[in-house]
Design a protein around this motif. Sequence first.
Motif: not given
Length: 391
Positions: A362-381
């Motif tokens: 759960a913590a790993d996914w939280d970190n991934l989601v947080d990173s995605a929310l700050h991405q500029v490149e939409e493909h990664n989101i």
Amino acid sequence: MLSSSTFEAHASKTSRSDRVIPCSPQNHAKHAVIALAGLGATDGAMDAYWKMYCAETPYGLKLDATTADTQAVATGKATEGPALDVTAASAAALTGKKKHFSWLCNFYSREVARLGTPAAVVSEYFPKLVDGLPASLTHGIIHLGWGLAAGSAWMTVEGLAYLHFAHVSVRPERFVDAVASVEDRDAPPATPYESLVAIAATRRDELKAFAAEVKADAAHRYPKETFVPELVVAGFQWEVAKVLDAGHAVFYARPAWLDDDAASDPDALVERLYEAVTLLHVVGEGNFLLLHLVTSLWGLEQTLVATRADAPARRHAYRCFWAMTLALVTTSAGGWPAADALARARDELGDAVDADDDADVAADWDNLVDSALHQVEEHNIKLVFVEGGAW
């Protein structure tokens, strides 16, 4: 269904153009807003992303932020078009011609008014377009499926028009009905991923030579002039159209796994396909082209769910997707990965299904989601959003 007031405000925005290039970066922005909504972003964060992306995309493009008439779908007055009668026959004549995108939006808008709902229009026309999943490097089916999942009537219209406009067929008339052992194995592969490993082990060099020969054929019946100038520079969409038109037996063999018990269960079949395209993307070390297989599979899944496709329709759609997958890997600059690399990825990661009650996961996914929310490149989101539900 994904929904938010901010998303609905942005989903109706479109560029007024018969060329899909001005529309294409904008559809990327819409996809990002849908993924952000699915990842739990606030309306303010989605609005900020939209403004940032429209001001300048990661590719240095500035978007036309013109807002379409929000009543366009209901009234059938979407945009101006060519001097053609708005009929199914006129629309059919434009399939894959890469002309009159706005007119096609107008046509499908009127069909929504006639049939009552966007899903009804998709049910009517998607079976005629499903062989064209490679359209615009899968962005047609991405736009359609993501629009349906978000409940956006206008995006659904755009998605159908996009598939129609940029249609490139996987040539289902060439499909082999009987299960064929093109992988040269005594026992046919039991899953999509096993098929990838088998093809890589026995046909890798052959497919590489085939792709090189087709790509070098400048006189092919898909001349570069049929693609808008911006796409010719990149070249890949033109090349994949040529490879699909030339065709290879590997693309058309009927996989044994399409006929087993899992094929009657849409969830089981699509799970196997997610495993295959995800691990293919991992082996490709984040290959940007292969990423589109993951996000387009989600778009196809949403389209089949929204239209309540029956088992034969699902099998045909996923078979078209499979043929497209094989063609895209064959056409890509990196070509087919080595069989041992594919097999090793399956051994190492194939059973790595996240446990809902695992705090570390759960913590790993939280970190991934947080990173995605700050991405500029939409493909990664989009990738994080899709894999969060599929893996």
